[in-house]
Design a protein around this motif. Sequence first.
Motif, PDB file in Angstrom:
ATOM      1  N   HIS A   1      38.552  41.323  39.191  1.00 33.68           N
ATOM      2  CA  HIS A   1      38.418  39.916  39.587  1.00 33.68           C
ATOM      3  C   HIS A   1      39.437  39.546  40.656  1.00 33.68           C
TER       4      HIS A   1
ATOM      5  N   VAL B   1      48.264  32.179  40.191  1.00 30.81           N
ATOM      6  CA  VAL B   1      46.816  31.967  40.095  1.00 30.81           C
ATOM      7  C   VAL B   1      46.141  33.119  39.364  1.00 30.81           C
ATOM      8  N   ILE B   2      46.472  34.362  39.744  1.00 29.90           N
ATOM      9  CA  ILE B   2      45.811  35.526  39.136  1.00 29.90           C
ATOM     10  C   ILE B   2      46.163  35.637  37.655  1.00 29.90           C
TER      11      ILE B   2
ATOM     12  N   THR C   1      34.185  30.028  38.740  1.00 26.93           N
ATOM     13  CA  THR C   1      34.280  28.569  38.745  1.00 26.93           C
ATOM     14  C   THR C   1      33.004  27.931  38.217  1.00 26.93           C
TER      15      THR C   1
ATOM     16  N   SER D   1      42.789  43.205  38.545  1.00 26.93           N
ATOM     17  CA  SER D   1      42.844  42.106  39.506  1.00 26.93           C
ATOM     18  C   SER D   1      43.192  42.648  40.887  1.00 26.93           C
TER      19      SER D   1
ATOM     20  N   LEU E   1      43.972  33.093  35.882  1.00 30.68           N
ATOM     21  CA  LEU E   1      42.569  33.517  35.828  1.00 30.68           C
ATOM     22  C   LEU E   1      42.373  34.647  34.821  1.00 30.68           C
TER      23      LEU E   1
ATOM     24  N   GLY F   1      40.571  35.856  43.290  1.00 30.61           N
ATOM     25  CA  GLY F   1      40.836  34.428  43.133  1.00 30.61           C
ATOM     26  C   GLY F   1      41.050  33.735  44.471  1.00 30.61           C
ATOM     27  N   ARG F   2      40.298  34.120  45.502  1.00 30.35           N
ATOM     28  CA  ARG F   2      40.530  33.556  46.837  1.00 30.35           C
ATOM     29  C   ARG F   2      40.478  32.030  46.867  1.00 30.35           C
TER      30      ARG F   2
ATOM     31  N   GLN G   1      40.801  29.819  44.516  1.00 35.60           N
ATOM     32  CA  GLN G   1      41.869  29.241  43.701  1.00 35.60           C
ATOM     33  C   GLN G   1      43.226  29.383  44.395  1.00 35.60           C
TER      34      GLN G   1
ATOM     35  N   ASP H   1      34.594  37.876  42.456  1.00 34.77           N
ATOM     36  CA  ASP H   1      35.542  37.116  43.254  1.00 34.77           C
ATOM     37  C   ASP H   1      35.784  35.776  42.579  1.00 34.77           C
ATOM     38  N   GLY H   2      36.778  35.049  43.054  1.00 33.23           N
ATOM     39  CA  GLY H   2      37.132  33.794  42.409  1.00 33.23           C
ATOM     40  C   GLY H   2      36.003  32.797  42.330  1.00 33.23           C
ATOM     41  N   ASP H   3      35.052  32.851  43.297  1.00 24.97           N
ATOM     42  CA  ASP H   3      33.924  31.920  43.284  1.00 24.97           C
ATOM     43  C   ASP H   3      33.058  32.101  42.041  1.00 24.97           C
TER      44      ASP H   3
END
Length: 455
Positions: A72, A109-110, A47, A183, A113, A74-75, A77, A42-44
């Motif tokens: 992956h 965003v995706i 980071t 994604s 990433l 990207g919540r 973000q 996940d987005g977390d």
Amino acid sequence: MANSSANPSAKSNTNANYVEFFRHCSPYINGHRGKTLVLLLDGDALTDGKFNNIANDLALLNSLGLRLVIVHGGRPQIESQLAQRGIKSQLHRHLRITDGPTLECVKEVIGGLRTDIEARLSMGLPNSPMHGAKLRVCSGNFIAAKPLGVVDGVDYCHTGEVRRVDSSSINHLLDQGSMVLLSNLGYSPTGEVFNLAIEDVAAQVAIALKADKLICFGEDNGIVHDSGQQHSELLTKAAERLLQQYLDGLTDSQQPHSQLARQLTAVTTACHGGVDRGHLISYHQDGALLLELFTRDGTGTMVLQESYEQVRQAGIDDVGGILELIRPLEERGVLVRRSRELLETEIDRFVLVERDNSIIGCAALYPYQDGSAELACVAVSDDYRGGNRGDRMLSQIEQQARAQGIERLFVLTTRTAHWFQERGFVEADLSTLPKGKQALYNLQRNSKVFEKNLG
């Protein structure tokens, strides 16, 4: 300042520890080669540099011959980008409503990433774990999606769900040694783009590929008992019960943000769909992926597919089945005779392999006060030899022994010495047995003694 050449004993100990560790990993390396793993990030997990260490581990797994699919999201973000643009995030039934402006934000965003992930997997700096790795990362329109439509009178707009996974194309890339990057975006035959729940993508991809594992990186290192002890292993039914209990303890506003609940739902869905195992590990722990794959105890929680054959603790109702199993072995002199009365008093020491409500294997653990324990009455039905049932029982026995603080297992055997030697037991002298066991030793049977350290 002291160095290794000034302290050869320290260097020798370090080398010995490394050799022991590498030998311990070898069976896992062989066992995982050629296996397909789907990894949910996940987005977390992308980071604060967390992905750098994960990327190094992915390069190592790729070099060892594992087939890797990275899914992956990207919540966080996306939420940040929506806030910057002044777009209010809308949820219904714990899913994002993706209108036109929100979809543009999600795509931006995706896309960013994906580029960052590909860049990090392309690093080959000298003196880094990825030096010379030359990884190939491929992505594409492998996920066909369809719209969720209108639910409870609410139009989800561009929020969709997985319709089909192009497993043949993904497998073709994996066969060529490439890693596949997916994604939360899916595509329709009419050219539309849909925002999907990343956990649904990961589960459906794992099912379509008949993956060996679905591994989810999350905030938490698996699932923890109320007592604070970690669940190292769960069957899917038990995992679903825990999931429901966990959700019952959350408010409606908390549920959409529960990463653990979403990921546990993903692994149970995957297991029901034919994936052997799901894993929940933490992106905070450096090397969590390697520890989960290449060590005996792992680091997170493993969820196993329900099976008509299972290893479990014995109960009083199992006495008759155990007697039926061990009688032929007692008559052949392989096992020491046990009466029903004795077995009833010792039943809590036994673990079983049960298949279709029939007992086809058993083993028992008898602790002693000196910190050792006897592994006894190891038996598998003649009709079910040749599988890994003995190994599964031994693993369960060793796990129980370690939980009780037992440091050494010993076994007395007349016919199966090689089986125990192949599993790390070494021949020992009769004098190494606890005094109480020495007094009961049967000279006529002339059993050989084997022991295994559990440290």
